[in-house]
Write a protein that holds these residues in place. Structure first.
Motif, mmCIF file in Angstrom:
data_model
loop_
_atom_site.group_PDB
_atom_site.id
_atom_site.type_symbol
_atom_site.label_atom_id
_atom_site.label_comp_id
_atom_site.label_asym_id
_atom_site.label_seq_id
_atom_site.Cartn_x
_atom_site.Cartn_y
_atom_site.Cartn_z
ATOM 1 N N TYR A 1 49.756 22.409 13.734
ATOM 2 C CA TYR A 1 48.615 23.382 14.256
ATOM 3 C C TYR A 1 49.304 23.854 15.503
ATOM 4 O O TYR A 1 48.683 24.419 16.341
ATOM 5 C CB TYR A 1 47.343 22.309 14.836
ATOM 6 C CG TYR A 1 46.794 21.772 13.464
ATOM 7 C CD1 TYR A 1 46.384 22.520 12.266
ATOM 8 C CD2 TYR A 1 46.552 20.219 13.564
ATOM 9 C CE1 TYR A 1 45.950 22.002 11.322
ATOM 10 C CE2 TYR A 1 45.953 19.653 12.374
ATOM 11 C CZ TYR A 1 45.556 20.475 11.411
ATOM 12 O OH TYR A 1 45.036 19.867 10.009
ATOM 13 N N LYS B 1 34.795 26.136 12.071
ATOM 14 C CA LYS B 1 35.483 25.193 12.566
ATOM 15 C C LYS B 1 36.797 25.431 12.931
ATOM 16 O O LYS B 1 37.308 25.423 14.126
ATOM 17 C CB LYS B 1 35.145 23.774 11.946
ATOM 18 C CG LYS B 1 33.967 23.006 12.229
ATOM 19 C CD LYS B 1 33.907 21.618 11.270
ATOM 20 C CE LYS B 1 32.596 21.113 11.564
ATOM 21 N NZ LYS B 1 32.045 20.774 12.865
ATOM 22 N N GLY C 1 38.313 26.609 16.345
ATOM 23 C CA GLY C 1 39.384 25.720 16.884
ATOM 24 C C GLY C 1 40.716 26.854 17.137
ATOM 25 O O GLY C 1 41.391 26.500 18.466
ATOM 26 N N TYR D 1 39.839 28.253 20.788
ATOM 27 C CA TYR D 1 40.234 27.107 21.800
ATOM 28 C C TYR D 1 41.658 27.044 22.095
ATOM 29 O O TYR D 1 42.138 27.068 23.356
ATOM 30 C CB TYR D 1 39.234 25.831 21.165
ATOM 31 C CG TYR D 1 38.034 25.588 21.477
ATOM 32 C CD1 TYR D 1 37.152 26.696 21.678
ATOM 33 C CD2 TYR D 1 37.450 24.237 21.553
ATOM 34 C CE1 TYR D 1 35.671 26.456 21.934
ATOM 35 C CE2 TYR D 1 36.208 24.079 21.769
ATOM 36 C CZ TYR D 1 35.521 25.008 22.004
ATOM 37 O OH TYR D 1 34.125 24.974 22.075
ATOM 38 N N LYS D 2 42.208 26.661 21.050
ATOM 39 C CA LYS D 2 43.710 26.356 21.007
ATOM 40 C C LYS D 2 44.633 27.652 21.317
ATOM 41 O O LYS D 2 45.637 27.614 22.446
ATOM 42 C CB LYS D 2 44.398 25.570 19.943
ATOM 43 C CG LYS D 2 45.851 25.268 20.141
ATOM 44 C CD LYS D 2 46.281 24.268 18.748
ATOM 45 C CE LYS D 2 47.801 23.999 19.101
ATOM 46 N NZ LYS D 2 48.009 23.262 20.324
ATOM 47 N N GLY E 1 40.677 21.983 20.132
ATOM 48 C CA GLY E 1 41.006 23.247 19.147
ATOM 49 C C GLY E 1 41.655 22.673 18.186
ATOM 50 O O GLY E 1 41.318 22.874 17.042
ATOM 51 N N TYR E 2 42.702 21.762 17.971
ATOM 52 C CA TYR E 2 43.477 21.355 16.879
ATOM 53 C C TYR E 2 42.607 20.235 16.200
ATOM 54 O O TYR E 2 42.782 20.008 15.017
ATOM 55 C CB TYR E 2 44.838 20.861 17.150
ATOM 56 C CG TYR E 2 45.299 19.796 18.043
ATOM 57 C CD1 TYR E 2 44.878 18.561 17.553
ATOM 58 C CD2 TYR E 2 46.049 19.873 19.224
ATOM 59 C CE1 TYR E 2 45.197 17.477 18.524
ATOM 60 C CE2 TYR E 2 46.371 19.004 19.833
ATOM 61 C CZ TYR E 2 45.970 17.525 19.577
ATOM 62 O OH TYR E 2 46.302 16.542 20.563
ATOM 63 N N SER E 3 41.913 19.593 16.942
ATOM 64 C CA SER E 3 40.891 18.713 16.144
ATOM 65 C C SER E 3 40.005 19.502 15.314
ATOM 66 O O SER E 3 39.775 19.061 14.333
ATOM 67 C CB SER E 3 39.944 17.986 17.350
ATOM 68 O OG SER E 3 40.709 16.957 17.709
ATOM 69 N N LEU E 4 39.423 20.735 15.836
ATOM 70 C CA LEU E 4 38.468 21.472 15.152
ATOM 71 C C LEU E 4 39.305 21.961 13.960
ATOM 72 O O LEU E 4 38.642 22.121 12.673
ATOM 73 C CB LEU E 4 37.877 22.694 15.831
ATOM 74 C CG LEU E 4 36.786 22.295 17.046
ATOM 75 C CD1 LEU E 4 36.512 23.484 18.064
ATOM 76 C CD2 LEU E 4 35.530 21.960 16.090
#
Length: 385
Positions: free
Chosen positions: A6, A186, A190, A193-194, A235-238
């Motif tokens: 990611y 998602k 993400g 976010y990231k 971000g990478y969790s999403l």
């Protein structure tokens, strides 16, 4: 070429191509499980490669699968506490070695994602002992442990829920409405976010801060790093959760507006949710129940406070054997204890806790408590020690 999961546009492009067959199977109402296993093998090759890390991963998997298999055989014969403790320690051993070896001339022994994979195998051993897991399907367990979307970043899923999902037939309409569309949403969130917000914060804020003798850089970094960490991590969790949805697995969400928390207990129900629940289930709750059963403390509150300190210290050690990770764990444990005492004994809290203005003040105070904890966690204070 080995990719950091990611972290690059090329990896994301390959990931999208890998998801296409999963989407086709989902739209056909077919099981994605077997393609998911092939995709997991391919993506592990991209993320870890075939060098030293892969050898450590192979050893880890063989070791853990043997432990799970033989412990299940042992548990079916009898429930022995000491046998459980031996197997549990053996299950944790690769992670312990991974955390200790950086401090030795040998260097790091392990692979990307060893922490998250260890949490999964530890959970299986514990639930076999509890009797919650009564049957082991090796291929399903392997898929659960190695499931590539959550390999290096989590979130931490639970094996029984995972196995139930991968083995059920998902009708086309349900896949579209409950898996495909939410998964795409998602993933895009993400990416925003990231690759946009976190990248901007790093480029124009945290990377430009140079430590000096004044307190201004500390304050700027404290807030900047907290915001960067949230948008990068969330971000990478999403993306990981969204990818899991595409592959027919509803991995648990990891963040839920944590900066709107009114106290530190609420914060830990909103930040890195899967990790805090894992620690809550397998360390905090068990310590409290065992303490009450053995009457270690006169009051349940005392047991709870000791459990909070132990749980958060363990989380600190899990992040790494450096002073700032351990200090971070202790800080969080003390913050939880003080939160408990405040909400139980403060007359001001009891009088105004339902008032909107008071809740806004709580949110601001909690945010600053969180930010100072993240400053400790970042290691930035190393420059001043």
């Amino acid at each position: 070429m080995v990719f950091s999961q990611y972290d690059s546009y090329l990896y994301m492009y390959i990931l999208i191509l890998t998801m296409i067959p999963a989407v086709v199977l989902g739209l056909m109402g077919k099981k994605i499980k077997y393609y998911g296993m092939l995709a997991t093998a391919f993506m592990i090759y991209l993320i870890i490669g075939l060098d030293v890390q892969f050898k450590f991963l192979a050893i880890f998997i063989v070791w853990e699968m043997l432990l799970i298999f033989f412990f299940m055989k042992s548990r079916q014969k009898e429930k022995n506490k000491w046998t459980f403790r031996i197997f549990l320690f053996a299950t944790m051993l690769p992670l312990i070695i991974n955390k200790v070896t950086p401090m030795t001339p040998v260097g790091v022994l392990g692979f990307i994602g060893i922490s998250y994979l260890s949490f999964r195998t530890i959970q299986i051993i514990v639930e076999i002992y509890d009797g919650a897991i009564k049957e082991i399907k090796i291929m399903d367990i392997l898929y659960f442990v190695l499931f590539f979307p959550t390999l290096s970043s989590g979130p931490i899923d639970r094996s029984r829920r995972f196995e139930e999902e991968i083995n059920k037939n998902i009708p086309k309409e349900e896949y579209i409405e409950s898996y495909l569309f939410p998964g795409i949403k998602k993933i895009f969130q993400g990416l925003l976010y990231k690759f946009v917000i976190a990248a901007l914060i790093y480029t124009y804020w945290t990377s430009r801060i140079n430590p000096d003798k004044s307190i201004i850089p500390i304050i700027l970094y404290m807030y900047g790093y907290t915001l960067y960490l949230f948008f990068d991590f969330a971000g990478y969790s999403l993306i990981a959760v969204g990818t899991s949805y595409i592959f027919g697995v509803k991995a648990p969400d990891n963040f839920d507006k944590p900066f709107l928390s009114k106290d530190m207990k609420e914060f830990w129900t909103r930040w890195h949710i899967s990790l805090s629940r894992w620690f809550g289930d397998f360390i905090f709750s068990r310590f409290v129940l065992d303490s009450m059963r053995k009457k270690r403390f006169k009051k349940r509150a005392t047991a709870s406070h000791v459990a909070q300190i132990i749980t958060m210290l363990t989380m600190g050690f899990w992040h790494g054997l450096t002073w700032y990770y351990i200090a971070y764990g202790l800080y969080q444990g003390v913050a939880l204890v003080l939160t408990d005492e405040y909400t139980k004994k403060s007359k001001i809290y009891k009088k105004y806790k339902k008032e909107k203005w008071f809740q806004y003040i709580q949110i601001v105070i909690t945010f600053n408590i969180v930010c100072f904890g993240m400053l400790i966690f970042s290691g930035f204070l190393n420059y001043y020690v």
